[in-house]
Design a protein around this motif. Structure first.
Motif, PDB file in Angstrom:
ATOM      1  N   ARG A 264       6.989  12.725   0.174  1.00 58.04           N
ATOM      2  CA  ARG A 264       6.683  13.906   0.646  1.00 58.04           C
ATOM      3  C   ARG A 264       6.624  13.786   2.490  1.00 58.04           C
ATOM      4  NH1 ARG A 264       1.609  14.823  -1.015  1.00 58.04           N
ATOM      5  NH2 ARG A 264       0.609  14.507   0.758  1.00 58.04           N
TER       6      ARG A 264
ATOM      7  N   ASP B 156       2.587   1.928  -3.409  1.00 58.76           N
ATOM      8  CA  ASP B 156       1.741   2.150  -4.440  1.00 58.76           C
ATOM      9  C   ASP B 156       1.606   3.711  -4.574  1.00 58.76           C
ATOM     10  OD1 ASP B 156       1.083  -0.295  -5.280  1.00 58.76           O
ATOM     11  OD2 ASP B 156      -0.925  -0.776  -4.112  1.00 58.76           O
ATOM     12  N   ASP B 157       1.714   4.236  -3.597  1.00 62.19           N
ATOM     13  CA  ASP B 157       1.867   5.886  -3.584  1.00 62.19           C
ATOM     14  C   ASP B 157       3.047   6.572  -2.782  1.00 62.19           C
ATOM     15  OD1 ASP B 157       1.139   8.528  -3.753  1.00 62.19           O
ATOM     16  OD2 ASP B 157      -0.548   8.584  -2.742  1.00 62.19           O
ATOM     17  N   MET B 158       4.149   6.164  -3.553  1.00 65.36           N
ATOM     18  CA  MET B 158       5.456   6.657  -3.349  1.00 65.36           C
ATOM     19  C   MET B 158       5.835   8.102  -3.217  1.00 65.36           C
ATOM     20  SD  MET B 158       7.275   4.104  -1.968  1.00 65.36           S
ATOM     21  CE  MET B 158       9.001   4.209  -1.911  1.00 65.36           C
ATOM     22  N   GLU B 159       5.193   8.853  -4.143  1.00 57.95           N
ATOM     23  CA  GLU B 159       5.263  10.181  -4.231  1.00 57.95           C
ATOM     24  C   GLU B 159       4.632  10.824  -2.991  1.00 57.95           C
ATOM     25  OE1 GLU B 159       2.890  13.709  -6.550  1.00 57.95           O
ATOM     26  OE2 GLU B 159       3.728  12.175  -7.774  1.00 57.95           O
ATOM     27  N   LYS B 160       3.596  10.324  -2.090  1.00 59.38           N
ATOM     28  CA  LYS B 160       3.227  10.867  -0.934  1.00 59.38           C
ATOM     29  C   LYS B 160       4.107  10.260   0.048  1.00 59.38           C
ATOM     30  CE  LYS B 160      -1.295  10.520  -0.146  1.00 59.38           C
ATOM     31  NZ  LYS B 160      -2.666   9.923   0.652  1.00 59.38           N
TER      32      LYS B 160
ATOM     33  N   GLU C 158       0.978  -1.201  -0.031  1.00 59.28           N
ATOM     34  CA  GLU C 158      -0.020  -0.072   0.066  1.00 59.28           C
ATOM     35  C   GLU C 158       0.859   1.123  -0.027  1.00 59.28           C
ATOM     36  OE1 GLU C 158      -3.445   2.312   2.660  1.00 59.28           O
ATOM     37  OE2 GLU C 158      -2.877   0.055   2.813  1.00 59.28           O
TER      38      GLU C 158
END
Length: 114
Positions: free
Chosen positions: A70, A63-67, A60
């Motif tokens: 950050r 799946d959103d490594m950009e977030k 999980e």
């Protein structure tokens, strides 16, 4: 030394790293000396681009490594050694929410040997 608001900012940074990495800030029982101090280990992982290692390959989170990146940058910004280098709590919230860009943070302990 007087307690200031920047101490809370530091604590938020450590707590964010604990949540991101699923571990305590100090883990002397793991037997892995390089991972014993979460803040140092997390910065090393960030610097080396190993965010997947920080989240222990959690699907999980990956799946959103950009977030995730950050959040790690916010946390590292909060744990800067000098209180004057840490953001305000308002700025922390804005960075966390994505309202403002999070700059690449410098090494939190410039006098350490990491």
């Amino acid at each position: 030394m007087a307690i200031i608001a920047k101490v809370d900012v530091y604590s938020i940074g450590v707590m964010l790293l604990e949540i991101i990495c699923y571990r305590r800030s100090m883990d002397m029982e793991s037997g892995e000396e390089d991972k014993a101090i979460l803040t140092d280990w997390a910065y090393d992982c960030f610097r080396e681009g190993k965010l997947d290692v920080m989240v222990e390959y959690d699907r999980e989170a990956m799946d959103d490594m950009e977030k995730g990146e950050r959040f790690v940058k916010v946390a590292i910004s909060c744990i800067q050694e000098g209180p004057s280098l840490r953001p305000t709590m308002r700025k922390v919230m804005h960075m966390h929410e994505g309202v403002v860009d999070v700059p690449i943070p410098p090494c939190p302990s410039p006098f350490s040997t990491i």
